[in-house]
Design a protein around this motif. Structure first.
Motif, PDB file in Angstrom:
ATOM      1  N   LEU A  56      -2.499  11.010   4.491  1.00  0.00           N
ATOM      2  CA  LEU A  56      -2.968  10.679   3.143  1.00  0.00           C
ATOM      3  C   LEU A  56      -3.445   9.229   3.061  1.00  0.00           C
ATOM      4  O   LEU A  56      -4.468   8.927   2.411  1.00  0.00           O
ATOM      5  CB  LEU A  56      -1.858  10.932   2.125  1.00  0.00           C
ATOM      6  CG  LEU A  56      -2.202  10.708   0.656  1.00  0.00           C
ATOM      7  CD1 LEU A  56      -3.374  11.606   0.229  1.00  0.00           C
ATOM      8  CD2 LEU A  56      -0.989  10.967  -0.233  1.00  0.00           C
ATOM      9  N   LEU A  57      -2.740   8.318   3.713  1.00  0.00           N
ATOM     10  CA  LEU A  57      -3.169   6.916   3.729  1.00  0.00           C
ATOM     11  C   LEU A  57      -4.515   6.759   4.433  1.00  0.00           C
ATOM     12  O   LEU A  57      -5.386   5.984   3.992  1.00  0.00           O
ATOM     13  CB  LEU A  57      -2.113   6.049   4.414  1.00  0.00           C
ATOM     14  CG  LEU A  57      -0.776   5.884   3.674  1.00  0.00           C
ATOM     15  CD1 LEU A  57       0.242   5.162   4.566  1.00  0.00           C
ATOM     16  CD2 LEU A  57      -0.971   5.124   2.369  1.00  0.00           C
ATOM     17  N   LEU A  58      -4.717   7.485   5.542  1.00  0.00           N
ATOM     18  CA  LEU A  58      -5.999   7.403   6.243  1.00  0.00           C
ATOM     19  C   LEU A  58      -7.113   8.043   5.425  1.00  0.00           C
ATOM     20  O   LEU A  58      -8.277   7.600   5.474  1.00  0.00           O
ATOM     21  CB  LEU A  58      -5.880   8.096   7.611  1.00  0.00           C
ATOM     22  CG  LEU A  58      -4.920   7.445   8.624  1.00  0.00           C
ATOM     23  CD1 LEU A  58      -4.842   8.296   9.886  1.00  0.00           C
ATOM     24  CD2 LEU A  58      -5.349   6.024   8.957  1.00  0.00           C
ATOM     25  N   GLU A  59      -6.786   9.075   4.692  1.00  0.00           N
ATOM     26  CA  GLU A  59      -7.790   9.727   3.859  1.00  0.00           C
ATOM     27  C   GLU A  59      -8.292   8.787   2.752  1.00  0.00           C
ATOM     28  O   GLU A  59      -9.481   8.826   2.363  1.00  0.00           O
ATOM     29  CB  GLU A  59      -7.200  10.996   3.243  1.00  0.00           C
ATOM     30  CG  GLU A  59      -8.187  11.841   2.458  1.00  0.00           C
ATOM     31  CD  GLU A  59      -7.557  13.086   1.886  1.00  0.00           C
ATOM     32  OE1 GLU A  59      -8.290  14.002   1.474  1.00  0.00           O
ATOM     33  OE2 GLU A  59      -6.314  13.164   1.861  1.00  0.00           O
ATOM     34  N   ASN A  60      -7.432   7.904   2.267  1.00  0.00           N
ATOM     35  CA  ASN A  60      -7.805   6.967   1.215  1.00  0.00           C
ATOM     36  C   ASN A  60      -8.473   5.704   1.759  1.00  0.00           C
ATOM     37  O   ASN A  60      -8.940   4.859   0.973  1.00  0.00           O
ATOM     38  CB  ASN A  60      -6.580   6.580   0.382  1.00  0.00           C
ATOM     39  CG  ASN A  60      -6.016   7.766  -0.383  1.00  0.00           C
ATOM     40  OD1 ASN A  60      -6.741   8.713  -0.705  1.00  0.00           O
ATOM     41  ND2 ASN A  60      -4.724   7.719  -0.680  1.00  0.00           N
ATOM     42  N   ALA A  61      -8.485   5.539   3.078  1.00  0.00           N
ATOM     43  CA  ALA A  61      -9.133   4.361   3.655  1.00  0.00           C
ATOM     44  C   ALA A  61     -10.646   4.472   3.483  1.00  0.00           C
ATOM     45  O   ALA A  61     -11.232   5.552   3.695  1.00  0.00           O
ATOM     46  CB  ALA A  61      -8.771   4.233   5.122  1.00  0.00           C
ATOM     47  N   LEU A  69       0.832  -1.203   0.000  1.00  0.00           N
ATOM     48  CA  LEU A  69       0.000   0.000   0.000  1.00  0.00           C
ATOM     49  C   LEU A  69       0.869   1.257   0.000  1.00  0.00           C
ATOM     50  O   LEU A  69       0.551   2.249  -0.664  1.00  0.00           O
ATOM     51  CB  LEU A  69      -0.931  -0.004   1.210  1.00  0.00           C
ATOM     52  CG  LEU A  69      -1.853   1.210   1.373  1.00  0.00           C
ATOM     53  CD1 LEU A  69      -2.813   1.306   0.190  1.00  0.00           C
ATOM     54  CD2 LEU A  69      -2.610   1.137   2.700  1.00  0.00           C
ATOM     55  N   LEU A  70       1.968   1.214   0.732  1.00  0.00           N
ATOM     56  CA  LEU A  70       2.872   2.361   0.784  1.00  0.00           C
ATOM     57  C   LEU A  70       3.498   2.623  -0.593  1.00  0.00           C
ATOM     58  O   LEU A  70       3.576   3.782  -1.034  1.00  0.00           O
ATOM     59  CB  LEU A  70       3.970   2.102   1.828  1.00  0.00           C
ATOM     60  CG  LEU A  70       4.851   3.295   2.214  1.00  0.00           C
ATOM     61  CD1 LEU A  70       4.051   4.318   2.991  1.00  0.00           C
ATOM     62  CD2 LEU A  70       6.045   2.827   3.054  1.00  0.00           C
ATOM     63  N   ALA A  71       3.942   1.566  -1.254  1.00  0.00           N
ATOM     64  CA  ALA A  71       4.564   1.728  -2.575  1.00  0.00           C
ATOM     65  C   ALA A  71       3.565   2.231  -3.602  1.00  0.00           C
ATOM     66  O   ALA A  71       3.897   3.072  -4.449  1.00  0.00           O
ATOM     67  CB  ALA A  71       5.163   0.401  -3.018  1.00  0.00           C
ATOM     68  N   GLU A  72       2.321   1.702  -3.522  1.00  0.00           N
ATOM     69  CA  GLU A  72       1.302   2.112  -4.489  1.00  0.00           C
ATOM     70  C   GLU A  72       0.881   3.558  -4.283  1.00  0.00           C
ATOM     71  O   GLU A  72       0.667   4.290  -5.258  1.00  0.00           O
ATOM     72  CB  GLU A  72       0.092   1.187  -4.361  1.00  0.00           C
ATOM     73  CG  GLU A  72      -1.033   1.500  -5.330  1.00  0.00           C
ATOM     74  CD  GLU A  72      -2.219   0.590  -5.138  1.00  0.00           C
ATOM     75  OE1 GLU A  72      -3.274   0.854  -5.741  1.00  0.00           O
ATOM     76  OE2 GLU A  72      -2.119  -0.385  -4.353  1.00  0.00           O
ATOM     77  N   THR A  73       0.774   4.005  -3.063  1.00  0.00           N
ATOM     78  CA  THR A  73       0.298   5.366  -2.793  1.00  0.00           C
ATOM     79  C   THR A  73       1.335   6.405  -3.194  1.00  0.00           C
ATOM     80  O   THR A  73       0.996   7.452  -3.765  1.00  0.00           O
ATOM     81  CB  THR A  73      -0.054   5.513  -1.298  1.00  0.00           C
ATOM     82  OG1 THR A  73      -1.013   4.509  -0.928  1.00  0.00           O
ATOM     83  CG2 THR A  73      -0.619   6.887  -1.008  1.00  0.00           C
ATOM     84  N   PHE A  74       2.598   6.153  -2.934  1.00  0.00           N
ATOM     85  CA  PHE A  74       3.638   7.183  -3.144  1.00  0.00           C
ATOM     86  C   PHE A  74       4.588   6.835  -4.294  1.00  0.00           C
ATOM     87  O   PHE A  74       5.581   7.541  -4.481  1.00  0.00           O
ATOM     88  CB  PHE A  74       4.435   7.372  -1.846  1.00  0.00           C
ATOM     89  CG  PHE A  74       3.594   7.749  -0.672  1.00  0.00           C
ATOM     90  CD1 PHE A  74       3.025   9.005  -0.585  1.00  0.00           C
ATOM     91  CD2 PHE A  74       3.350   6.838   0.347  1.00  0.00           C
ATOM     92  CE1 PHE A  74       2.238   9.361   0.510  1.00  0.00           C
ATOM     93  CE2 PHE A  74       2.562   7.181   1.430  1.00  0.00           C
ATOM     94  CZ  PHE A  74       1.999   8.448   1.517  1.00  0.00           C
ATOM     95  N   GLU A  75       4.267   5.799  -5.028  1.00  0.00           N
ATOM     96  CA  GLU A  75       5.060   5.409  -6.197  1.00  0.00           C
ATOM     97  C   GLU A  75       6.531   5.234  -5.837  1.00  0.00           C
ATOM     98  O   GLU A  75       7.439   5.758  -6.497  1.00  0.00           O
ATOM     99  CB  GLU A  75       4.905   6.432  -7.327  1.00  0.00           C
ATOM    100  CG  GLU A  75       3.473   6.583  -7.817  1.00  0.00           C
ATOM    101  CD  GLU A  75       3.345   7.633  -8.908  1.00  0.00           C
ATOM    102  OE1 GLU A  75       4.369   8.312  -9.201  1.00  0.00           O
ATOM    103  OE2 GLU A  75       2.253   7.784  -9.453  1.00  0.00           O
ATOM    104  N   LEU A  76       6.773   4.504  -4.809  1.00  0.00           N
ATOM    105  CA  LEU A  76       8.130   4.278  -4.330  1.00  0.00           C
ATOM    106  C   LEU A  76       8.748   3.074  -5.057  1.00  0.00           C
ATOM    107  O   LEU A  76       8.063   2.098  -5.357  1.00  0.00           O
ATOM    108  CB  LEU A  76       8.116   4.016  -2.820  1.00  0.00           C
ATOM    109  CG  LEU A  76       7.707   5.198  -1.941  1.00  0.00           C
ATOM    110  CD1 LEU A  76       7.497   4.748  -0.500  1.00  0.00           C
ATOM    111  CD2 LEU A  76       8.749   6.309  -2.001  1.00  0.00           C
TER     112      LEU A  76
END
Length: 378
Positions: free
Chosen positions: A199-204, A81-88
């Motif tokens: 931002l992650l919580l906002e997308n939950a 989820l972290l990689a997908e959200t911030f394109e890491l």
């Protein structure tokens, strides 16, 4: 308060900083973009303070996933989820210690302010201005360390070396491991990533986060804030600091208290105060005309009786006291004579004349007394 989670955080507005007229700064921010950290450092800066407090109070790690309860609902954050959200990037080195040593040595010369390789355990002022800013971003936003940010640590320098030399690093794994350390009980890792977690919580789905707040604009790196950073830090360097003359301090003279007595020199004699006795004041005339009495014994002179007929004297009053007093008589030659030692009739008459003169005249002036004595004697 939730503000403690982003007190030192630096966020980047890449659109603004890449348009700067500063080749060094632009080159450094382009290296950040190439490393794959642009999405993490330049995401929308929105803060949900109440949700952040709930997240860190209830968060823990289970089966490699960070879980927490926010507003009564379960929230999960995984590495994917972290990689997908911030394109890491998910490929590359997962341990910064694996960066080749020759690249680390090259980075020590590239970032150096003086041209000499910087020390990994040195100070941030040894670097060029753009790399000092990069060091701050790595320390405050990526690794989230507390304490002094001026010192260069091995972890921060390896991050700088990987970005500067274009080393492929699995930033997604490194950042997620730091997140897990934040919620691990007993860990010394400081809590951060406030913007990214918001931002992650906002997308939950189906999660009420409450009111949001804007991230402080002073902590967002734009063209304006970067120029201010340069103006404050540009003259902090080894060569420039060494050229600044030191100001000599003027010695301050301490005021000596008047109450404290001054110490006399060793060789100087100590003056003693003369004792004075109280008495009746003596006139200047008496003082000048007083006869000095010798300290040594002076023999008494005998005056022989004269054969001249005594002059007639007026009758003298009877003496009230039979006790004879020892008196000193001044002769015509200004010598001291004892009245008791004088023999003959003329000596008795002289004594009575002197006594009569003292009782009747009572003259204080010595000259008048002597003149009266001489007159009576003649």
């Amino acid at each position: 308060m939730a503000s403690s989670y982003y007190t030192n955080t630096l966020h980047v507005s890449f659109e603004s900083v890449l348009a700067m007229d500063n080749p060094g700064m632009v080159s450094m921010f382009k290296a950040l973009t190439t490393s794959g950290l642009q999405g993490f450092l330049g995401c929308p800066a929105v803060i949900y303070e109440a949700a952040l407090i709930d997240f860190f109070e209830n968060a823990l790690v289970r089966d490699g996933v960070v879980i927490s309860t926010v507003a009564g609902k379960l929230v999960e954050m995984s590495e994917e989820l972290l990689a997908e959200t911030f394109e890491l990037p998910m490929e590359g080195l997962t341990d910064l210690l694996d960066i080749p040593k020759d690249l680390v040595f090259d980075a020590q010369s590239i970032v150096s302010f003086s041209g000499e390789p910087v020390s990994i355990s040195g100070k941030r002022k040894e670097m060029k201005i753009e790399f000092r800013l990069l060091c701050d971003i790595m320390a405050k936003t990526i690794s989230v360390k507390t304490g002094s940010f001026d010192a260069i640590t091995q972890e921060k320098f390896l991050m700088i070396a990987g970005i500067t030399c274009g080393v492929k690093v699995n930033w997604n794994r490194i950042l997620f491991n730091i997140l897990k350390d934040m919620v691990t009980p007993g860990s010394r890792q400081a809590k951060g990533y406030a913007i990214q977690i918001s931002l992650l919580l906002e997308n939950a789905p189906n999660l009420e986060l409450g009111d949001s707040s804007e991230f402080p604009s002073s902590k967002i790196l734009t063209e304006k804030t970067v120029h201010r950073y340069i103006s404050l830090n540009d003259k902090v360097g080894g060569e420039e600091v060494a050229d600044v003359p030191r100001v000599k301090r003027t010695p301050v003279k301490r005021a000596v208290s008047k109450k404290r007595p001054a110490f006399a020199a060793v060789d100087e004699p100590v003056l003693k105060k003369k004792r004075t006795t109280k008495g009746n004041p003596v006139s200047s005339k008496d003082t000048l005309e007083m006869v000095v009495v010798a300290q040594e014994a002076v023999p008494l002179q005998m005056i022989a009786p004269t054969t001249a007929a005594p002059t007639e004297q007026p009758p003298l009053p009877k003496r009230k006291s039979q006790k004879r007093k020892r008196r000193l008589v001044l002769s015509s030659e200004d010598e001291i004579v004892d009245s008791e030692a004088i023999v003959g009739g003329t000596s008795v008459e002289q004594e009575l004349a002197v006594e009569h003169a003292f009782e009747e005249q009572k003259i204080d002036d010595v000259d008048d007394i002597i003149q009266q004595i001489l007159t009576d004697t003649a």
